[in-house]
Design an enzyme around this catalytic site. Sequence first.
Site, PDB file in Angstrom:
ATOM      1  N   PRO A 155       0.813  -1.224   0.000  1.00  9.06           N
ATOM      2  CA  PRO A 155       0.000   0.000   0.000  1.00  9.06           C
ATOM      3  C   PRO A 155       0.842   1.267   0.000  1.00  9.06           C
ATOM      4  CG  PRO A 155      -0.967  -1.601   1.477  1.00  9.06           C
ATOM      5  CD  PRO A 155       0.351  -2.183   1.021  1.00  9.06           C
ATOM      6  N   CYS A 156       0.402   2.230  -0.825  1.00 16.02           N
ATOM      7  CA  CYS A 156       1.201   3.434  -1.056  1.00 16.02           C
ATOM      8  C   CYS A 156       0.677   4.664  -0.334  1.00 16.02           C
ATOM      9  CB  CYS A 156       1.254   3.728  -2.558  1.00 16.02           C
ATOM     10  SG  CYS A 156      -0.379   4.125  -3.266  1.00 16.02           S
ATOM     11  N   ASN A 157      -0.468   4.541   0.368  1.00 15.45           N
ATOM     12  CA  ASN A 157      -1.150   5.722   0.919  1.00 15.45           C
ATOM     13  C   ASN A 157      -0.226   6.639   1.704  1.00 15.45           C
ATOM     14  OD1 ASN A 157      -2.741   3.214   0.748  1.00 15.45           O
ATOM     15  ND2 ASN A 157      -4.488   4.536   1.118  1.00 15.45           N
ATOM     16  N   ASP A 158       0.640   6.079   2.535  1.00 17.90           N
ATOM     17  CA  ASP A 158       1.485   6.899   3.407  1.00 17.90           C
ATOM     18  C   ASP A 158       2.793   7.331   2.750  1.00 17.90           C
ATOM     19  OD1 ASP A 158      -0.189   7.057   5.664  1.00 17.90           O
ATOM     20  OD2 ASP A 158       0.369   5.027   6.259  1.00 17.90           O
ATOM     21  N   PHE A 159       3.010   6.924   1.497  1.00 14.41           N
ATOM     22  CA  PHE A 159       4.223   7.333   0.784  1.00 14.41           C
ATOM     23  C   PHE A 159       3.919   8.308  -0.350  1.00 14.41           C
ATOM     24  CE2 PHE A 159       5.231   2.909   2.217  1.00 14.41           C
ATOM     25  CZ  PHE A 159       6.126   3.265   3.202  1.00 14.41           C
TER      26      PHE A 159
END
Length: 395
Positions: A155-159
Amino acid sequence: ICMDKNSNSKIQFRLPNDLSENFKTACHQLDVKPSEKLRDLMCDFLDNYEVEVLNREPYIFPKSVKKNKFTIGEMYCGPGGIGLAAKKAKLIVKGNNKYSFEHIWATDNHKDTCMTFQSNIPSLKDKNFKVICENISDGLVDKLPYVDGFLYGFPCNDFSNVGESKGLNGKYGPLYSYGVKYINKNNPKFFFAENVSGLSNANSGKAFQKILDELSNAGNFGYELTPHLYKFEEYGIPQARHRYIIIGIRKDLNLKFKVPKPTHVDEFKSCSQAILNPPINSKCQNNELTRQSFNVIERLKHIKPGENAWTANLPEDLKLKVKRAKLSMIYKRLDPDKPAYTITGSGGGGTHMYHWSENRALTNRERARLQTFPDEFVFHGSKESVRRQIGMAVP
């Protein structure tokens, strides 16, 4: 009956006249509307169907005994962008030996996404293959069997560069570690990891280095890494989408992956080419138009191709009253002669990507074409669920 929960299409369900009258009588006795009761019955049927289609404990995995096949498994599989590429890929090595990939398992926690993957990726022969639809956990990782190749779009949400970019301190940032745990346990021959370009900047660059260090030292042998920031438009994708892909090959194999040379540096594929050639068939699924409000239509009339709500010359009454950060994608029209800007899977008003000449947002099928999904690839779920799946997929 419009079954938005599981399909973008309308399900036509008719009872014979005699049964219809009996059904209405029964509903009257229960003091419920026939249409509502029928909807509930259909939803129950589809929920039970999902239970049959998706993998539940005790898990069953295909046993591959085929020659010239690399077995693969996907964690955070999404709707099937990586899976579709693996399904179509053929490898030719010395001596004209041909190899292909065979899915053994795939996991995701979003039901519509899992149904989309299950409906499109396994071949009809893969009767034992079922997507595992649940949150990733240590317990689940322990149950996943060995595969030759581990595919892993964590998951990429926090990057992401859009938003707070909490990196490893966020809710989603640490989820990469489950992939490391799988590698430590199973020592696959190779792995493929994908994430957003903002990965290298998260936590002042420390997050990326930590992830690379852990992947490099994973398993019993360690891995030879080839991390690279790919500009997808340079490889024929009709969209400016920049993503890190990390290829890891087990060190005892003494092999190293070479980054392929870009194929479209001087001649990008435009968004209009992808959407118009060939024309989308009127019966194609996931192609519903969004109902635009009067104000949105009027605003779009003043926005030229390539412009957004901030760069266009809008009348005062159509300007957005926004004090916070002004995102460049808000009501941004596509430029028909260029690749699209990056498709996203979420966002409120003005973030749906807009046609270069028509006063409307793109349909999900048009977005899917910009993500290089073929028209026969059907997405499950409501229109917003499908938008999410397309935006989070890998072309």
